[in-house]
Design an enzyme around this catalytic site. Structure first.
Site, PDB file in Angstrom:
ATOM      1  N   LYS C  85      36.441  36.569  40.263  1.00 49.37           N
ATOM      2  CA  LYS C  85      36.820  37.160  41.546  1.00 49.37           C
ATOM      3  C   LYS C  85      36.206  38.545  41.671  1.00 49.37           C
ATOM      4  O   LYS C  85      36.210  39.307  40.700  1.00 49.37           O
ATOM      5  CB  LYS C  85      38.354  37.240  41.635  1.00 49.37           C
ATOM      6  CG  LYS C  85      38.878  37.704  43.007  1.00 49.37           C
ATOM      7  CD  LYS C  85      40.412  37.743  43.041  1.00 49.37           C
ATOM      8  CE  LYS C  85      40.941  38.089  44.426  1.00 49.37           C
ATOM      9  NZ  LYS C  85      42.415  38.114  44.488  1.00 49.37           N
ATOM     10  N   SER C 166      44.492  35.561  48.474  1.00 47.01           N
ATOM     11  CA  SER C 166      43.219  36.224  48.643  1.00 47.01           C
ATOM     12  C   SER C 166      42.106  35.704  47.749  1.00 47.01           C
ATOM     13  O   SER C 166      40.941  35.933  48.049  1.00 47.01           O
ATOM     14  CB  SER C 166      43.403  37.716  48.347  1.00 47.01           C
ATOM     15  OG  SER C 166      43.716  37.914  46.969  1.00 47.01           O
ATOM     16  N   SER C 190      48.313  35.182  45.760  1.00 49.62           N
ATOM     17  CA  SER C 190      46.856  35.072  45.917  1.00 49.62           C
ATOM     18  C   SER C 190      46.149  34.178  44.914  1.00 49.62           C
ATOM     19  O   SER C 190      44.953  33.932  45.054  1.00 49.62           O
ATOM     20  CB  SER C 190      46.220  36.466  45.876  1.00 49.62           C
ATOM     21  OG  SER C 190      46.427  37.142  47.087  1.00 49.62           O
TER      22      SER C 190
END
Lengths: 95, 483, 500
Positions: C85, C166, C190
């Protein structure tokens, strides 16, 4: 509580966010929508409850007093948008 | 009646509270492993934590915590076994994270007190509200470029103790005495070097004025005052300004001011700094002190100035004033004790505070780099005690010691200053002086006894100052009464 | 071994199977990595799952892995291609946090979690797209464009679905087989919500289990790094590498890391599984309630006892979250000021520079949350908002503590709906926030939770079930998650994927 445009201006200034006048009505509506929804917390009886700062239920660990870091000005300056020698540079600040 | 400002409408009392920022002596910073040395090249003592790079996290330095605890103990203050760190949020060029990690609601040290001493010999107790740990900011240089400010983050993240006093101070003199006393205590403890020129101790001065008996009026904060003299001047200047504002029908606004060229002025950059949005720093957990660890720190505390002063008065029979002067710097106190040990302590105190201080003053040196060591001065006192030299000769020997750094015995031998105790030589000198001054002898014997001093002086002169004064006296008395 | 048919099967492998294949030298790390890079090259233009692809670096790492493997030098992840990420700082590789303000930022350091993965031999194929500063539940707030969910609705195949957020890029990449696993962060859901939306497994460990050092902060007391993979066991393998005490993070727990992969086979016999009644909310998709009951039945069949329990403050979790998280974010994001790194917009003076830089650098959702956070901390409002929220947070933790006195784990849906389409839920921020209604409480309490794909809705979209466990008892969470996974036998595939 409802946010007036003047309040939004004040908090935007505190947060150093430039907000154009045209944005204010939409922002006010959005922020008031969020705050209105948050108000439901007032239903909760929190008498005598100790606030919880974080999820970690420990005491602070301490580091020994040894120099283990720093000494790399090039690395800390490498991403700077503006530098002057080994200084960061910003528009002149008047105190 | 103490210090007051005489305004056009009457007298005003000055109310002062001080926030002293003392840089903690530690090798590494409060929350990072970067070094703290003064005067390093720009940004060379900066870690990614200090520059607030994304994802960087603070880890607290145990020694900085220990230093705060030691200081709290030294200020007779309450140690809070659980304290917490908060973020103080504001934007500034040299505050990389946009917040300072500080302790707002739960400081590591609570209430304490400091006793200050004033020139009239009186003492006063000034309350300490709290002491907390916080990060220093970096340094902005405004004078390097016409339109730019340069930022050096070497100081960013260095540990500071903010020591907040109660608004107990009532005059510039008291403020000066408070700062000096605090500095003495910090230096004794070894927790801050107290070097105001290098910025390792700075004061924010909160000043207000009021009529006697009134509640407090609005105060102003004069920021970053960096010498004892400036603290005193800033208070006077700011108090006078406030008196003028009130007396001209105006209102003093609470604000942050800057002391410059003998006056204070409003600080533009702090205009909106009144909403710091403090909240507990979620990157840090509560700081919980171990009771045994605190007890260990306490057991290892050095003797502090107040205790040392009491001991000097009790053990050495010194007057309060002298003891106070000698303990003001630990190095002076140590020096004195080395001189006084096994000797006449009052004489030692007189020599240290008189001849030694004067000599250091003239040479622009401190006691740490004194040209005369404590052992050498002690030796000089011994030479007086055993009558090797007189007190007068000792002054000359001391001057020679200051100039050369030599041992007193060597100087005495080299210059032939050893005191004459040979009664034969003394008698001879006395005889020749009396013979040469027969008229004066007659006057003396007619009743002008104060001429005795004249004879002593003449004999000493004849003996180049080396005659043992007591023996010279004895011989003169003997001869004059016999003549 | 070469050829397209092999490449397809390589991207379909689990981490556990790939690890065995690499060690047995059935294929090389280079082949495995090239297969994933080829899939990225083909599908990332459609999915936008990656902000930065690090192909050359990955191949260099792969060759090093092959050298190690040929020596018989096996680390737990040697040769396994993973996606990171773009919130995790990676040394020498641009790290943006999905924000324009960090678009030029190249970290001179490696986050602890990604460094742990590299230590264990992993290969990084790239940095995945995400909601800006991890603020979002749809991946629509990224400055680098939205991520596409590789799954399609049966009825409405033209609709472009969101992957959740997210960590939407990581979930989309793992689901579409562009990486075998990925890192994510879970602040309000997330990891788990995008895992559920994309039909994969996502694990949020206990707060303090994975170091936050080097992870761009959103809300420090709530940010939990954790893994994504296509199986529970793979997540367990990844977490085993990611987790561990880090002296550089003061909130990192100095506790032993269990063998999570082994825990996946432990079973649930004799366990007490709690069903939090407050998770039955109005407006929840009907199939989700059905799947939840199905999941409980599976666990009962596997020998667990199902217990009805109460988490009375559940409905207050999200409002509390939307005070605490923006408050912390408003402070954490103050460092993006155009002075030391990232974007700078010039201004007439420093203040103007700050205001222009931050207005230009932050997107609308981030600006909203900074304003909310600044407001709730400001003078006069702190007690009414922030302090009250922290007290509610204490009550939420107490709910979990009370529940765990009775049960070993809780089972509930992960999200109140399946993946929605781009553009939906966009008009009203609060509507979007409600996506995290089932995930937020575990973040506030810091307890571990996993989302496991357990079935499909009527539109053929994956639905996840969530297992929530006691603090630092990730092992039980994996055991229950793996039991659900075995019973569900979830084998549906996204329409957009390598090899399809």
């Amino acid at each position: 509580m409802s946010l007036e445009p003047a309040t939004i201006r004040r908090i935007a200034a505190l947060a150093r966010l430039r907000v154009e006048d045209a944005e204010l009505p939409v922002l006010a509506a959005e922020l008031n929508g969020i705050l209105g929804w948050i108000e439901q917390l007032n239903e909760v009886n929190v008498d005598g409850i100790e606030p919880l700062t974080g999820a970690a239920q420990m005491a602070l660990k301490m580091r020994e007093d040894v120099v283990t870091d720093g000494g790399y000005p090039d690395k800390v300056l490498a991403n700077a948008p503006e530098r002057a020698g080994d200084f960061y540079a910003v528009p002149k600040v008047v105190e | 009646m103490g210090y007051a400002i005489e305004g056009s409408t009457g007298t005003w009392e000055v109310v002062v509270g001080l926030e002293v920022h003392a840089q903690v002596i530690s090798r590494a910073k409060l929350f990072s492993g970067a070094a703290t040395d003064f005067g390093a090249p720009p940004n060379s003592q900066v870690s990614f934590v200090d520059a607030a790079f994304p994802g960087m996290l603070p880890v607290i330095n145990r020694e900085c915590v220990a230093q705060a605890v030691r200081t709290g103990l030294g200020l007779n203050a309450h140690i809070n076994f659980v304290s917490r760190f908060d973020r103080k949020n504001y934007f500034y060029a040299d505050l990389p994270a946009g917040y300072q990690i500080s302790q707002y609601q739960h400081p590591i040290v609570g209430e304490g007190k400091i006793e200050i001493e004033l020139t009239d010999g009186s003492t006063r107790e000034i309350g300490i509200t709290r002491l907390h740990l916080e990060q220093d900011a970096g340094k902005s240089l405004h004078d390097q470029h016409p339109s730019k400010t340069y930022v050096d983050l070497n100081r960013s993240g260095v540990a500071l103790m903010e020591i907040v006093s109660e608004p107990d101070i009532r005059s510039p003199e008291e403020a000066g005495a408070y700062v000096r006393k605090l500095r003495t205590i910090l230096r004794y403890l070894g927790t801050c070097d107290g070097n105001m020129e290098e910025g390792s101790m700075r004061a924010d001065v909160n000043v207000s004025v009021r009529r006697h008996g009134e509640p407090y009026r609005t105060r102003c904060e004069v920021k970053n005052v960096n010498s004892v003299r400036f603290v005193m001047q800033a208070i006077e200047a700011e108090a006078k300004r406030q008196v003028e504002v009130w007396e001209s029908g105006g209102t003093v606004e609470q604000e942050t001011r800057l002391f410059e060229k003998g006056t204070t002025r409003s600080m533009r950059s702090k205009e909106d700094a009144h909403d710091y949005r403090y909240f507990p720093d979620p990157d840090l957990l509560p700081l919980v002190l171990d009771e045994a660890w605190v007890a260990e720190l306490k057991a290892k505390l050095p003797e502090l100035p107040d205790a040392k002063k009491r001991r000097f008065m009790h053990d050495y029979g010194l007057a309060a004033y002298d003891a106070g002067v000698l303990v003001a710097e630990q190095a002076t106190a140590d020096y004195f004790e080395r001189v006084a040990k096994g000797r006449d302590a009052k004489l030692a105190a007189n020599w240290v505070m008189g001849d030694l201080f004067a000599a250091l003053n003239r040479a622009g040196r401190t006691i740490v780099d004194s040209p005369v060591s404590a052992a050498a001065l002690g030796g000089l006192l011994d030479l007086m005690a055993d009558n090797t030299i007189s007190g007068r000769i000792a002054k000359d020997v001391f001057e020679a010691m200051v100039q050369t750094g030599d041992d007193p015995v060597a100087i005495i031998e080299a210059k032939g200053l050893r005191q004459v105790t040979d009664t034969g030589a003394i008698d001879a000198a006395v005889a020749s002086v009396l013979a040469a001054n027969a008229d004066k002898v007659a006057e003396y014997q007619a009743g002008r006894e104060k001429l005795f001093g004249f004879f002593v002086g003449q004999v000493m002169k004849a003996m180049a100052g080396k005659g043992n004064p007591a023996l010279v006296n004895d011989a003169l008395k003997r001869k004059l009464s016999a003549a | 071994m070469a050829g397209s048919s092999t490449a397809i099967s390589l991207t379909d492998l689990t981490i556990a199977a790939a690890r065995d294949g690499l060690r047995a030298r059935h294929f090389t790390a280079r082949e495995l990595t090239e297969a994933h890079l080829a899939a990225i090259a083909r599908l990332n233009p459609r999915l936008n799952a990656f902000i930065t692809v690090t192909g050359d670096r990955a191949l260099t790492q792969a060759d090093a892995a092959d050298t190690a493997l040929s020596r018989g030098d096996f680390a737990p992840l040697t040769g396994i291609p993973l996606a990171i990420k773009d919130l995790f700082c990676t040394e020498g590789v641009r790290t943006t946090a999905g924000s324009h303000i960090l678009s030029p930022f190249v970290p001179p350091y490696e986050s602890t979690v990604s460094a742990n993965l590299l230590r264990d031999g992993a290969i990084f194929v790239g940095k995945t797209n995400m909601d800006e500063f991890a603020m979002g539940s749809s991946n629509m707030t990224s400055a680098f464009g939205p991520v596409v969910n590789p799954w399609k609705r049966r009825q409405d195949a033209d609709a472009v679905l969101v992957p959740g957020g997210s960590s939407g890029g990581s979930a989309s990449a793992v689901s579409a087989r562009l990486a075998m696993g990925a890192t994510g962060t879970d602040t309000g859901g997330s990891i788990r919500q995008p895992a559920a939306f994309c039909g994969i497994v996502g694990m949020k460990p206990t707060y303090g289990r994975c170091s936050r050092w080097g992870v761009v902060a959103f809300a420090s007391s709530l940010d939990h790094p954790g893994p994504f993979a296509r199986t529970t066991e793979d997540c367990a393998i990844l977490l085993g590498s990611m987790a561990g005490h880090d002296p550089k993070d003061s909130t990192s727990a100095d506790l032993p890391v269990a063998d999570y992969a082994a825990a996946c086979g432990r079973g649930v016999k004799g366990m007490r599984i709690g069903v939090p009644r407050e998770y039955r909310v109005d407006g929840m998709q009907g199939e989700i309630e059905t799947l939840w009951q199905q999941g409980l039945a599976w666990l009962r069949d596997a020998g667990a006892e199902i217990v009805d329990i109460s988490l009375p403050h559940t409905k207050y979790a999200l409002p509390a979250y939307y005070i605490v998280a923006p408050a912390e974010a408003s402070s954490n994001l103050a460092r993006y000021d155009g002075v030391r790194f990232g974007l700078r917009e010039n201004g007439t003076d420093l203040r103007d520079l700050y205001e222009r830089t931050r207005a230009a650098g932050f997107g609308a959702e981030v600006r909203r949350r900074i304003l909310i956070g600044t407001y709730v901390l400001s003078a006069g409002y702190y007690d009414a908002y922030y302090l009250r929220a922290q007290k509610v947070r204490a009550l939420i933790l107490r709910d979990f503590t009370d529940a765990f006195a009775q049960v070993d784990a809780l089972v509930a849906p992960t999200a109140p709906s399946a993946a929605f389409a781009q553009g939906e839920n966009m008009d009203d921020p609060v509507q979007m926030y409600l996506n995290d209604v089932f995930t937020g409480p575990a973040d506030l309490a810091g307890v571990p939770a996993i989302s496991v794909p357990a079935g499909l809705d009527a539109n053929g979209l994956p639905l996840g079930l969530q297992v929530i466990g006691k603090p630092f008892d990730e092992a039980t969470v994996f055991a229950v998650g793996a039991a659900l996974e075995r019973a569900a036998g979830f084998d549906a595939l996204p329409q957009i994927r390598a090899g399809a």
